[in-house]
Design an enzyme around this catalytic site. Structure first.
Site, PDB file in Angstrom:
ATOM      1  N   SER A 109      37.882  39.639  40.595  1.00 25.86           N
ATOM      2  CA  SER A 109      39.130  40.961  40.261  1.00 25.86           C
ATOM      3  C   SER A 109      38.849  42.436  41.073  1.00 25.86           C
ATOM      4  O   SER A 109      39.732  43.256  41.220  1.00 25.86           O
ATOM      5  CB  SER A 109      39.727  40.424  39.320  1.00 25.86           C
ATOM      6  OG  SER A 109      38.773  41.360  38.132  1.00 25.86           O
ATOM      7  N   SER A 156      33.460  38.654  38.485  1.00 24.86           N
ATOM      8  CA  SER A 156      35.346  39.702  39.026  1.00 24.86           C
ATOM      9  C   SER A 156      33.871  41.030  40.106  1.00 24.86           C
ATOM     10  O   SER A 156      34.660  41.752  40.557  1.00 24.86           O
ATOM     11  CB  SER A 156      35.489  40.251  38.265  1.00 24.86           C
ATOM     12  OG  SER A 156      36.493  39.205  37.868  1.00 24.86           O
ATOM     13  N   LYS A 212      38.082  50.862  39.825  1.00 27.24           N
ATOM     14  CA  LYS A 212      39.225  49.429  39.488  1.00 27.24           C
ATOM     15  C   LYS A 212      40.736  50.302  39.079  1.00 27.24           C
ATOM     16  O   LYS A 212      39.846  51.081  38.570  1.00 27.24           O
ATOM     17  CB  LYS A 212      38.679  49.096  39.354  1.00 27.24           C
ATOM     18  CG  LYS A 212      39.303  47.407  38.991  1.00 27.24           C
ATOM     19  CD  LYS A 212      37.806  46.202  38.072  1.00 27.24           C
ATOM     20  CE  LYS A 212      39.255  45.078  38.243  1.00 27.24           C
ATOM     21  NZ  LYS A 212      38.526  43.936  37.702  1.00 27.24           N
TER      22      LYS A 212
END
Lengths: 62, 467
Positions: free
Chosen positions: B157, B181, B81
């Site tokens: 996310s 997330s 990420k």
């Protein structure tokens, strides 16, 4: 304690200039939506009685 | 090289590289080719570190010729990420604003550890701005798309992380989980995801969101790969002040121990309401396979979710306050207005939330005296469509973005370790996940259960065909 009397619209209009935040009309409208949700969450949370001696979760260690 | 190898597990890739059946360079090159071919549709990668990946792969191949130990992840590609620092790249954390920052001078600790185990970093992944997101939408980079149905959300996310793994670009990706997330995108994209205990894995070199709730962890297509990557990332890192100073046993050695003797129950009450039938049916499937008839209540779970919600608003707003004053126009509007609202939350609400947090922790830990594993839905529904902003739960219309974490937030609120396992239903294009929750520091138990379910074919994480 209650969050019932909290007025998101009044809070946004009063606090934005105090906090130095400039909101567009669109941003103001959405901020009110989110603050209203926060007040709903607070109402639910504050319904739980907590002892005066209840320790908060994060405890600073010197 | 067969597609089956790169679409398989990191464990299998590493075994093939160690045996010499394939070179690390071949794996890296094939991975880069697949990213080139598929990323346009998926919106998974924001940066590809091709040169670095090939250099690392060559070093592994050279080490093999020398007879050196290549590590458990030898030649296995992974990506992170884009809130993880990657040396030489700017850590954008899904934002426009952070692109003005200088490039990172060092890798995040988790990257260093995965590479020490033989992993090959191939790039950085799309995410919701500043991790304040459950959808996978990003106004700056475009959305990540659900590989199993491109018109639907990945969840967020860690949306790019899920898209990259479910889309068959990498076998393992790292994400972060503050309120769900890792678990929400794992549910929507049909993956195994591990949110370890709060304080277990180092967050050094990651851009924060809510310090008292932030976790990092892997997403993968196999519970075995979760265990392998988790084991590789364990270890003390004094740079993370929240990391616990306690033993960190590896999970892989006990992965095959099965579920005999484990006391498993499903969560009722809050976790059996406000959900689409698909979410509850997925829990039925897993509970049935595990012969878990018992239902227990996690008292005040709804208030726990509310408390996590308020702490997130306040800590998130504090983190971004200066940026909100100076560069409000450069935020994703969907994120900015939530953060602005957070600046106005009364302090007494946040303080009460932290007091309640300790009380809820005590209540929940008492539950674990006579249960080892708790089962609950990961998300209230399957992945909504990309453009969807509201949905109806319990007869009430709600905003999608803040509410996809209804079932994940009470669990991470007190830092419990969770593996999300993916359930598929005949005739449905999209999967949905179930949370396998253990007591603090018992990641090994959650992984054991997930692995037993995977081995028995109850849960699975296939690569999407992108049709």
């Amino acid at each position: 304690m209650s969050a019932n009397g909290f007025d998101p619209e009044a809070a946004v209009d009063a606090m934005a200039p105090l906090l130095g935040l400039t909101l567009t009309p669109e941003s103001r409208a959405q901020t009110i939506v989110h603050l209203r949700i926060a007040a709903e969450q607070a109402e639910r949370l504050l319904s739980v009685p907590l002892d005066d001696l209840a320790e908060p979760a994060p405890v600073f260690t010197a | 090289m067969s597609a089956a190898l790169v679409e398989g597990t990191a464990e299998a890739i590493a075994a093939a590289v160690r045996s010499g059946a394939v070179s690390a360079r071949e794996i890296a090159q094939e991975t880069l080719n697949r990213i080139e071919a598929r990323n346009g549709a998926l919106g998974a990668f924001t940066e590809v570190t091709a040169k670095r990946a090939l250099a690392k792969a060559d070093a592994i191949d050279t080490a093999r010729v020398r007879g050196e130990n290549l590590g458990p992840l030898a030649g296995a590609p992974f990506a992170v990420k884009n809130l993880f620092d990657v040396e030489g790249l700017t850590t954008r954390a899904g934002s426009k604003i952070n692109r003005d920052h200088p490039p990172a001078k060092a890798d995040a600790t988790m990257i260093t550890r995965l590479e020490a185990a033989g992993g090959v970093l191939v790039g950085a992944l799309n995410m919701g701005e500043y991790a304040y997101d459950f959808t996978g939408r990003n106004v700056h980079d475009g959305p990540s798309r659900n590989p199993h149905d491109l018109g639907h959300m990945t969840g967020g996310s860690s949306g790019g992380s899920a898209a990259a793994v479910a889309g068959g670009l990498v076998p393992i990706a790292l994400g972060s989980d503050t309120n769900g997330s890792i678990r929400v995108p794992s549910s929507f994209c049909g993956l195994f995801g591990l949110k370890p205990t709060y304080g277990r894995l180092s967050r050094v070199g990651t851009f924060p969101f809510v310090a008292s709730l932030d976790h990092v962890g892997p997403l993968a297509r196999s519970a075995g790969d979760l265990a392998l990557s988790y084991d590789s990332m364990l270890g003390r890192d004094h740079g993370d002040s929240a990391q616990a100073d306690r033993p960190a046993p590896a999970a892989s050695p006990t992965l095959n121990d099965g579920i005999a003797g484990l006391r498993i129950a499903r969560l009722g009450g809050y976790f059996a309401r406000s959900a689409d039938p698909s979410a509850l049916s997925a829990v039925d499937t897993i509970a049935g396979a595990l012969k878990a008839d018992r239902v227990v209540e996690l008292a005040q779970a709804e208030q726990a979710r509310s408390a996590a919600y308020l702490i997130t608003m306040v800590e998130g707003a504090a983190l971004h306050f200066a940026r909100l004053r100076e560069r409000a126009q450069d935020f994703d509007p969907e994120v900015r207005d939530r953060l602005i609202a957070g600046t106005m939350v009364p302090g007494v609400w946040a303080a009460q939330a932290q007091k309640f947090r300790r009380q809820f922790r005590a209540t929940t830990l008492a539950l674990f005296r006579d249960v080892d594993i708790l089962l609950a839905p990961a998300t209230p529904c399957r992945a909504p469509r990309l453009e969807q902003t509201t949905f109806v739960l319990d007869g009430r219309e709600m905003l999608v973005r803040p509410n996809l974490g209804l079932f994940t937030q009470p669990i991470s609120f007190i830092g419990l370790p969770v593996v999300t396992a993916p359930v598929w239903t005949e005739g449905q294009k999209l999967p949905i996940g179930v949370q396998i929750i253990a007591a603090p520091w018992r990641e090994d138990l959650a992984l054991r259960v997930a692995w037993a379910l995977e081995r028995d074919g109850v849960v699975r994480a296939p690569v999407a065909t992108l049709s």
